[in-house]
Enzyme design. Structure first.
Site, short mmCIF file in Angstrom:
data_model
loop_
_atom_site.label_atom_id
_atom_site.label_comp_id
_atom_site.label_asym_id
_atom_site.label_seq_id
_atom_site.Cartn_x
_atom_site.Cartn_y
_atom_site.Cartn_z
N ASN A 7 0.86 -1.17 0.00
CA ASN A 7 0.00 0.00 0.00
C ASN A 7 0.91 1.23 0.00
O ASN A 7 1.44 1.62 1.04
CB ASN A 7 -0.89 -0.04 1.26
CG ASN A 7 -1.77 1.19 1.37
OD1 ASN A 7 -1.85 1.99 0.45
ND2 ASN A 7 -2.43 1.34 2.52
N TRP A 8 1.08 1.82 -1.17
CA TRP A 8 1.99 2.97 -1.27
C TRP A 8 1.37 4.25 -0.71
O TRP A 8 2.04 5.26 -0.60
CB TRP A 8 2.38 3.19 -2.74
CG TRP A 8 3.33 2.17 -3.28
CD1 TRP A 8 3.92 1.13 -2.59
CD2 TRP A 8 3.83 2.09 -4.62
NE1 TRP A 8 4.74 0.41 -3.42
CE2 TRP A 8 4.70 0.98 -4.68
CE3 TRP A 8 3.63 2.84 -5.78
CZ2 TRP A 8 5.36 0.61 -5.85
CZ3 TRP A 8 4.29 2.47 -6.95
CH2 TRP A 8 5.15 1.37 -6.99
N LYS A 9 0.09 4.22 -0.40
CA LYS A 9 -0.60 5.42 0.11
C LYS A 9 -0.34 6.59 -0.84
O LYS A 9 -0.28 6.39 -2.04
CB LYS A 9 -0.18 5.70 1.55
CG LYS A 9 -0.36 4.46 2.45
CD LYS A 9 -0.19 4.73 3.90
CE LYS A 9 -0.43 3.44 4.68
NZ LYS A 9 -0.36 3.60 6.11
N HIS A 103 -9.81 1.76 4.28
CA HIS A 103 -8.60 1.91 5.10
C HIS A 103 -8.87 2.92 6.22
O HIS A 103 -9.60 3.90 6.02
CB HIS A 103 -7.44 2.39 4.21
CG HIS A 103 -6.12 2.30 4.91
ND1 HIS A 103 -5.72 3.24 5.85
CD2 HIS A 103 -5.12 1.39 4.85
CE1 HIS A 103 -4.53 2.89 6.32
NE2 HIS A 103 -4.14 1.77 5.72
N GLU A 152 -6.18 -4.07 10.60
CA GLU A 152 -5.11 -3.10 10.81
C GLU A 152 -5.44 -2.22 12.02
O GLU A 152 -6.14 -1.21 11.89
CB GLU A 152 -4.97 -2.20 9.57
CG GLU A 152 -4.58 -2.95 8.32
CD GLU A 152 -3.91 -2.03 7.31
OE1 GLU A 152 -2.79 -2.33 6.90
OE2 GLU A 152 -4.49 -0.99 6.97
N GLY A 158 2.13 2.49 10.85
CA GLY A 158 3.19 3.49 10.70
C GLY A 158 3.92 3.87 11.97
O GLY A 158 4.61 4.88 12.02
N SER A 188 2.81 -1.86 10.51
CA SER A 188 4.25 -1.93 10.79
C SER A 188 4.86 -3.30 10.50
O SER A 188 5.78 -3.74 11.19
CB SER A 188 4.55 -1.51 12.23
OG SER A 188 4.15 -0.17 12.44
P1 PGA Z 1 2.42 0.49 7.73
O1 PGA Z 1 1.03 0.76 7.01
O2 PGA Z 1 2.98 -0.80 7.22
O3 PGA Z 1 3.28 1.67 7.38
O4 PGA Z 1 2.15 0.42 9.20
C1 PGA Z 1 0.11 -0.29 6.81
C2 PGA Z 1 -1.17 0.23 6.24
O5 PGA Z 1 -1.64 1.29 6.68
O6 PGA Z 1 -1.75 -0.39 5.34
#
Ligand code: PGA
Length: 225
Positions: A7-9, A103, A152, A158, A188
């Site tokens: 997930n590159w956001k 999300h 999640e 993050g 994470s």
């Molecule tokens: P992260 O994000 O791996 O940076 O914690 C995961 C997500 O939000 O899909």
């Protein structure tokens, strides 16, 4: 089958996306272990780039990477029509095989509700796009047509504080409407902590944010899967 989703956001521009794919492909072509898992249907890799980068990545996909697909990070709850700025299932059809829906960042910053998420899942299904529904806890609704569910916990996203496998399984057990659905963990995840989750058959893979931005770090997770 295990699933590894990037997930590159809201990261990367066009050049960076193309470079990511080139680097990933070149590293993968010499990594027979991961290639074997992909070609033998033991592993599926899915990349979810920002909308404007989907087309150029789509145009660069070929048979050199088997079982490698694109996902959108969202899909409109509205059909094709006069909805300025919305990206519909009609636009995405044929470009992506999956769509991340609900999300927690969209719930938080864009006010998405379970009701909107359910509509998005229906639209995705009508567009031949498999919905990957994200939930923050056992209380978030899981629509019947969710293909995968990604648990999640917000505090794990993050932060470097990935949830323990015990907590993940505990929440999964409390979820209703989960039976026989593909179940992912996200929050994470990196190459140092992913093996812990893979020891349990109940966890089918990962939704990865930060550690997916660097092709090397992402590949290191794939190697462990
Ligand atoms: P992260 O994000 O791996 O940076 O914690 C995961 C997500 O939000 O899909």
């Amino acid at each position: 089958m295990k699933y590894l989703i990037a997930n590159w956001k809201s990261h990367k521009n066009q050049n960076e996306a193309v470079e990511w794919l080139q680097v990933f492909r070149s590293k993968l072509t010499v990594n027979t272990l991961v290639l074997k898992k992909l070609s033998e249907n033991q592993l599926t890799i899915i990349i979810a780039p920002p909308y404007p980068l989907i087309v150029s990545l789509h145009n660069q996909l070929d048979d050199t990477i088997p079982n490698f697909f694109l996902s959108s990070q969202d899909i409109s709850s509205l059909p094709e029509g006069s909805y300025t700025g919305e990206v519909t299932g009609v636009s995405l059809k044929g470009l992506v095989n999956y769509s991340i829906i609900g999300h927690s960042e969209r719930r938080k910053y864009l006010g998405e509700t379970d009701d909107m998420i359910a509509k998005k899942v229906t639209i995705a299904k009508q567009s031949n796009i498999l919905p990957i529904v994200c939930v923050r806890n056992e209380h978030d609704a899981i629509p019947n047509d969710a293909f995968m569910v990604a648990y999640e916990p917000v505090e794990a996203i993050g932060t470097g504080n990935n949830a323990s496998i015990r907590e993940v399984l505990d929440v999964k057990n409390k979820m209703s409407n989960m039976s026989n659905r593909i179940f992912l963990y996200g929050g994470s995840v990196d190459a140092n902590n992913c093996s812990e989750y893979l020891t349990n058959e109940e966890i089918d893979g990962f939704l990865v944010g930060s550690a997916s931005l660097d092709p090397q770090k992402f590949l290191e997770i794939a190697i462990k899967m």
